[in-house]
Design an enzyme around this catalytic site. Structure first.
Site, PDB file in Angstrom:
ATOM      1  NE  ARG A 110     -14.662  29.804 -37.050  1.00  0.00           N
ATOM      2  CZ  ARG A 110     -13.689  30.544 -37.612  1.00  0.00           C
ATOM      3  NH1 ARG A 110     -12.877  29.998 -38.479  1.00  0.00           N
ATOM      4  NH2 ARG A 110     -13.550  31.798 -37.286  1.00  0.00           N
ATOM      5  CE1 TYR A 111     -15.616  23.076 -38.229  1.00  0.00           C
ATOM      6  CE2 TYR A 111     -13.368  23.810 -37.813  1.00  0.00           C
ATOM      7  CZ  TYR A 111     -14.426  23.615 -38.681  1.00  0.00           C
ATOM      8  OH  TYR A 111     -14.298  23.957 -40.008  1.00  0.00           O
ATOM      9  NE  ARG A 114     -12.094  19.662 -36.237  1.00  0.00           N
ATOM     10  CZ  ARG A 114     -13.405  19.595 -36.416  1.00  0.00           C
ATOM     11  NH1 ARG A 114     -14.201  19.292 -35.397  1.00  0.00           N
ATOM     12  NH2 ARG A 114     -13.943  19.848 -37.592  1.00  0.00           N
ATOM     13  CB  CYS A 123       5.597  32.742 -41.870  1.00  0.00           C
ATOM     14  SG  CYS A 123       3.990  32.317 -41.183  1.00  0.00           S
ATOM     15  CB  CYS A 127       2.027  33.279 -48.332  1.00  0.00           C
ATOM     16  SG  CYS A 127       3.018  31.907 -47.727  1.00  0.00           S
ATOM     17  CB  CYS A 130      -0.894  35.171 -45.589  1.00  0.00           C
ATOM     18  SG  CYS A 130      -1.161  34.501 -43.930  1.00  0.00           S
ATOM     19  NE  ARG A 132      -4.951  32.870 -38.970  1.00  0.00           N
ATOM     20  CZ  ARG A 132      -4.805  31.545 -39.002  1.00  0.00           C
ATOM     21  NH1 ARG A 132      -3.607  31.014 -39.059  1.00  0.00           N
ATOM     22  NH2 ARG A 132      -5.861  30.767 -38.943  1.00  0.00           N
ATOM     23  CG  ASP A 292      -9.680  32.310 -46.309  1.00  0.00           C
ATOM     24  OD1 ASP A 292     -10.615  31.543 -46.596  1.00  0.00           O
ATOM     25  OD2 ASP A 292      -8.817  32.054 -45.460  1.00  0.00           O
ATOM     26  CG  ASP A 329     -11.994  28.540 -43.141  1.00  0.00           C
ATOM     27  OD1 ASP A 329     -12.999  28.311 -42.440  1.00  0.00           O
ATOM     28  OD2 ASP A 329     -10.828  28.483 -42.701  1.00  0.00           O
ATOM     29  CE  LYS A 336      -9.914  24.172 -42.279  1.00  0.00           C
ATOM     30  NZ  LYS A 336     -10.121  24.468 -40.858  1.00  0.00           N
TER      31      LYS A 336
HETATM   32  C1  LIG Z   1      -9.272  24.247 -39.929  1.00  0.00           C
HETATM   33  C2  LIG Z   1      -9.631  24.451 -38.535  1.00  0.00           C
HETATM   34  C3  LIG Z   1      -9.738  23.379 -37.649  1.00  0.00           C
HETATM   35  C4  LIG Z   1      -9.463  21.966 -38.051  1.00  0.00           C
HETATM   36  O1  LIG Z   1     -10.363  21.506 -38.975  1.00  0.00           O
HETATM   37  P1  LIG Z   1     -10.303  20.022 -39.505  1.00  0.00           P
HETATM   38  O2  LIG Z   1     -11.353  19.962 -40.541  1.00  0.00           O
HETATM   39  O3  LIG Z   1     -10.567  19.136 -38.320  1.00  0.00           O
HETATM   40  O4  LIG Z   1      -8.932  19.784 -40.034  1.00  0.00           O
HETATM   41  C5  LIG Z   1     -10.108  23.658 -36.356  1.00  0.00           C
HETATM   42  N1  LIG Z   1     -10.377  24.918 -35.943  1.00  0.00           N
HETATM   43  C6  LIG Z   1     -10.312  25.956 -36.788  1.00  0.00           C
HETATM   44  C7  LIG Z   1     -10.635  27.311 -36.286  1.00  0.00           C
HETATM   45  C8  LIG Z   1      -9.933  25.763 -38.098  1.00  0.00           C
HETATM   46  O5  LIG Z   1      -9.841  26.822 -38.936  1.00  0.00           O
HETATM   47  S1  SF4 Z   2       0.032  31.351 -45.653  1.00  0.00           S
HETATM   48 FE1  SF4 Z   2       0.391  32.856 -44.012  1.00  0.00          FE
HETATM   49  S2  SF4 Z   2       0.578  31.649 -42.150  1.00  0.00           S
HETATM   50 FE2  SF4 Z   2       0.882  30.257 -43.875  1.00  0.00          FE
HETATM   51  S3  SF4 Z   2       3.099  30.236 -44.218  1.00  0.00           S
HETATM   52 FE3  SF4 Z   2       2.244  31.779 -45.577  1.00  0.00          FE
HETATM   53  S4  SF4 Z   2       2.420  33.677 -44.408  1.00  0.00           S
HETATM   54 FE4  SF4 Z   2       2.634  32.011 -42.944  1.00  0.00          FE
END
Ligand SMILES: *Cc1c(COP(=O)(O)O)cnc(C)c1O
Ligand code: SF4
Length: 368
Positions: A110-111, A114, A123, A127, A130, A132, A292, A329, A336
């Protein structure tokens, strides 16, 4: 079969596909639905009903931190019928699935420089808030098969702009050391990858997993960073402290990621305590996330103003090291976005009028 035995068996089963079983103790295991029933008052059948929609799994360690029904620990791990009643959230608000159209399933890119590589669907706890929520714990999603991970690694090899790789999931530390090492090693061998990050909740949710053997393996691949998910001061226990100090002693800079949650950490007082306790175990607060808008999480989401109030209650009042970035996010996949209380009262050609943490006004005279 008892549910906790079942889960361990499931995990073993999954690993049998491609790699040897986890050679490490799996911690003290997971609590059964009977035990969850005892603390929650839900029947086992009711827990199963929720589990069919949003998988239920609680590590024995995390469960042991519950002091009373509905406390900050309980709310994060024990299922509730409020989850099924929530129709306000979305299935995939961050468009993680749709943004993957040109990338392998294991990659979220997305960036500019990175990306996230999904390496595990599991996990130590599921949670209740979560992001996901539907995916984690679902062994039918195949984006973490060795084949998908290899495709992700190829993608990174072919994209020289990627200098930072975040291993995420699920939880990467749920993999065996051997499997995790093979992924980290391959990532490290890519010349343009400068840093590797691991996002995990294991030092908090299953701290027994952090062994010397794991730390010795990780430290071969520096620069390696770790972001640990902590949400509540009571999560900082002698066990999690030990896990973090072993990781820090292995030279891994530790950061924290916290999700703002209603009835868990939605006051400046609790957050301040959490952040201060994190620094004491050498974990530097990095992000507080607005939760989220995932379906089934409405009862756990706080308002954005609450998050801003928390930052306001930290900045200036305690060490700057205690103050993470508060981010949303962006729904729709915008990444973010940071939010800050407003400290600039006015800004013009001559001067900036500011307020400090105590709401006192100050002027800064600009250069021409
Ligand atoms: C959070 C995230 C990152 C890392 O973001 P930073 O601000 O550099 O910590 C990179 N890719 C995705 C898809 C993310 O959700
Ligand atoms: S928030 Fe989701 S991905 Fe993170 S530890 Fe909890 S269940 Fe796992």
């Amino acid at each position: 079969m008892n549910r906790s035995v079942e889960i361990v068996a499931e995990r073993r089963e999954e690993e049998k596909d491609d790699e040897p079983p986890n050679p490490l103790p799996l911690g003290k295991g997971y609590v059964s639905f009977e035990e969850i029933s005892e603390v929650s008052g839900l029947s086992v059948e009711e827990i199963r009903e929720i589990d069919r929609v949003y998988p239920v799994k609680v590590s024995r360690h995390y469960f042991s931190l519950i002091k009373e029904k509905d406390d900050g620990i309980y709310r994060q791990c024990i299922p509730s019928f409020e989850e099924l009643g929530d129709e306000t959230g979305e299935h995939d608000p961050l468009r993680e699935e749709s943004c993957n159209s040109n990338t392998p399933e294991s990659v979220i890119h997305r960036y500019p420089d990175r990306l996230v590589l999904y390496v595990s669907n599991h996990c130590a706890m599921n949670c209740r808030f979560c992001t996901r929520k539907r995916k984690v714990g679902d062994s039918e999603k195949h984006n973490t098969s060795l084949e998908e991970i290899s495709k992700g690694l190829d993608y990174i090899r072919n994209h020289e702009e990627i200098r930072d790789v975040l291993l995420s999931g699920g939880d990467p530390l749920m993999l065996s050391n051997k499997r995790l090492e093979s992924i980290i090693k391959e990532t490290r061998e890519i010349p343009h990858v400068e840093i590797i990050r691991i996002g995990t909740r294991v030092p908090c949710s299953e701290p027994e997993r952090i062994s010397q053997e794991l730390c010795d393996m990780l430290k071969k691949y520096h620069p390696l960073y770790m972001n640990i998910h902590f949400n509540h001061p009571e999560e900082i226990t002698p066990e999690s402290e030990k896990a973090c100090s072993m990781l820090a002693d292995a030279g891994i800079p530790l950061g924290s990621q916290t999700v703002l949650l209603r009835g868990v950490n939605d006051t400046p007082k609790i957050m301040k305590k959490l952040m201060q306790k994190l620094l004491k175990i050498r974990v530097r607060p990095y992000y507080i996330y607005q939760c989220d808008p995932i379906e089934g999480t409405r009862h756990l989401r706080a308002r954005v103003e609450t998050g801003l109030g928390i930052i306001e209650g930290l900045r200036g009042w305690t060490s700057g090291l205690c103050v993470p970035h508060f981010v949303i996010d962006a729904p729709g996949g915008g990444g973010k976005i940071p939010l800050l209380p407003e400290y600039v009262l006015s800004i013009d050609r001559e001067k900036v009028v500011l307020r400090n943490y105590e709401n006192k006004e100050f002027e800064y005279i600009q250069v021409d």
